[in-house]
Design a protein around this motif. Structure first.
Motif, PDB file in Angstrom:
ATOM      1  N   ILE A  65     -13.073 106.355  35.265  1.00 33.07           N
ATOM      2  CA  ILE A  65     -14.336 105.831  34.728  1.00 33.07           C
ATOM      3  C   ILE A  65     -15.276 106.926  34.235  1.00 33.07           C
ATOM      4  O   ILE A  65     -16.204 106.646  33.485  1.00 33.07           O
ATOM      5  CB  ILE A  65     -15.067 104.939  35.754  1.00 33.07           C
ATOM      6  N   PHE A  66     -15.026 108.176  34.615  1.00 31.94           N
ATOM      7  CA  PHE A  66     -15.866 109.286  34.165  1.00 31.94           C
ATOM      8  C   PHE A  66     -15.359 109.918  32.863  1.00 31.94           C
ATOM      9  O   PHE A  66     -15.978 110.839  32.344  1.00 31.94           O
ATOM     10  CB  PHE A  66     -15.979 110.349  35.256  1.00 31.94           C
ATOM     11  N   LYS A  67     -14.247 109.427  32.341  1.00 36.13           N
ATOM     12  CA  LYS A  67     -13.709 109.954  31.081  1.00 36.13           C
ATOM     13  C   LYS A  67     -14.400 109.276  29.906  1.00 36.13           C
ATOM     14  O   LYS A  67     -14.706 108.081  29.956  1.00 36.13           O
ATOM     15  CB  LYS A  67     -12.199 109.726  31.003  1.00 36.13           C
ATOM     16  N   ARG A  68     -14.595 110.046  28.838  1.00 30.72           N
ATOM     17  CA  ARG A  68     -15.239 109.496  27.650  1.00 30.72           C
ATOM     18  C   ARG A  68     -14.434 108.334  27.081  1.00 30.72           C
ATOM     19  O   ARG A  68     -13.209 108.376  27.027  1.00 30.72           O
ATOM     20  CB  ARG A  68     -15.395 110.573  26.576  1.00 30.72           C
ATOM     21  N   ALA A  77     -12.889 100.296  32.092  1.00 28.58           N
ATOM     22  CA  ALA A  77     -11.952  99.882  33.126  1.00 28.58           C
ATOM     23  C   ALA A  77     -11.376  98.489  32.900  1.00 28.58           C
ATOM     24  O   ALA A  77     -10.177  98.298  33.001  1.00 28.58           O
ATOM     25  CB  ALA A  77     -12.624  99.946  34.498  1.00 28.58           C
ATOM     26  N   ASP A  78     -12.203  97.515  32.614  1.00 25.96           N
ATOM     27  CA  ASP A  78     -11.739  96.141  32.534  1.00 25.96           C
ATOM     28  C   ASP A  78     -12.339  95.493  31.288  1.00 25.96           C
ATOM     29  O   ASP A  78     -13.516  95.142  31.287  1.00 25.96           O
ATOM     30  CB  ASP A  78     -12.160  95.380  33.792  1.00 25.96           C
ATOM     31  N   GLY A 138     -18.217 103.093  26.600  1.00 23.78           N
ATOM     32  CA  GLY A 138     -17.564 103.876  27.634  1.00 23.78           C
ATOM     33  C   GLY A 138     -18.030 105.318  27.711  1.00 23.78           C
ATOM     34  O   GLY A 138     -17.245 106.193  28.064  1.00 23.78           O
ATOM     35  N   LEU A 139     -19.288 105.564  27.392  1.00 21.67           N
ATOM     36  CA  LEU A 139     -19.800 106.931  27.447  1.00 21.67           C
ATOM     37  C   LEU A 139     -20.779 107.181  28.593  1.00 21.67           C
ATOM     38  O   LEU A 139     -21.014 108.322  28.960  1.00 21.67           O
ATOM     39  CB  LEU A 139     -20.493 107.291  26.126  1.00 21.67           C
ATOM     40  N   GLY A 140     -21.356 106.143  29.148  1.00 22.98           N
ATOM     41  CA  GLY A 140     -22.419 106.303  30.136  1.00 22.98           C
ATOM     42  C   GLY A 140     -22.061 107.195  31.312  1.00 22.98           C
ATOM     43  O   GLY A 140     -22.799 108.133  31.645  1.00 22.98           O
ATOM     44  N   LEU A 141     -20.938 106.940  31.951  1.00 30.45           N
ATOM     45  CA  LEU A 141     -20.578 107.735  33.128  1.00 30.45           C
ATOM     46  C   LEU A 141     -20.086 109.125  32.764  1.00 30.45           C
ATOM     47  O   LEU A 141     -20.286 110.071  33.524  1.00 30.45           O
ATOM     48  CB  LEU A 141     -19.544 106.995  33.985  1.00 30.45           C
TER      49      LEU A 141
END
Length: 152
Positions: free
Chosen positions: A98-101, A105-106, A115-118
């Protein structure tokens, strides 16, 4: 290549402000915070709180009536910023992914974003000599923790 100024930031005060804002915008979720005074060094007037370790993300992934617990406190010379919730948790195979750019996940839970926040939260923590991690709580739900060097 931009050099940003670094200055002490009262992280506890900032966290209290973020919690109050979250309460106003998410009245259908229970927020139970534990916030103590602690300061860190932030850059460019923007402290490395990663929006209280993605408090807004927790709000999107727990059902109405769900509980979110932000915590800010000193911890062995560091500042701990944590957010726990009582949602579904994170599949074990996704905990590091989940920490990858651009990682999502789902897809069925996808509401917005790319998918950039984390990954940005991890970069911000790293730029401030800190870390961010995620884990599932034994009683259910997830917990995100950010550790940053506290000012003396």
């Amino acid at each position: 290549g931009v050099q940003l100024e670094r200055a002490p930031v009262a992280l506890g005060e900032l966290a209290a402000d973020v919690s109050n804002q979250f309460r106003r915008t998410n009245p259908e979720r229970r927020l139970e915070d534990a916030i103590a005074p602690v300061a860190v060094v932030g850059r460019g007037g923007r402290p490395p709180n990663a929006r209280l370790a993605r408090l807004d993300k927790a709000g999107k992934h727990i059902p109405k009536g769900g509980r979110i617990n932000p915590e800010v406190r000193p911890s062995g010379g560091q500042a701990l910023v944590a957010v726990s919730d009582d949602g579904k948790g994170i599949p074990a195979s996704d905990l590091e992914q989940i920490f990858k750019r651009f990682y999502q996940a789902d897809p069925s839970r996808h509401r917005s974003g790319v998918g950039l926040g984390l990954s940005i939260a991890r970069w911000i923590a790293s730029e401030h000599a800190g870390t961010i991690s995620a884990a599932n709580r034994p009683e259910g739900g997830a917990r995100f923790e950010v550790l940053l060097p506290a000012t003396s």
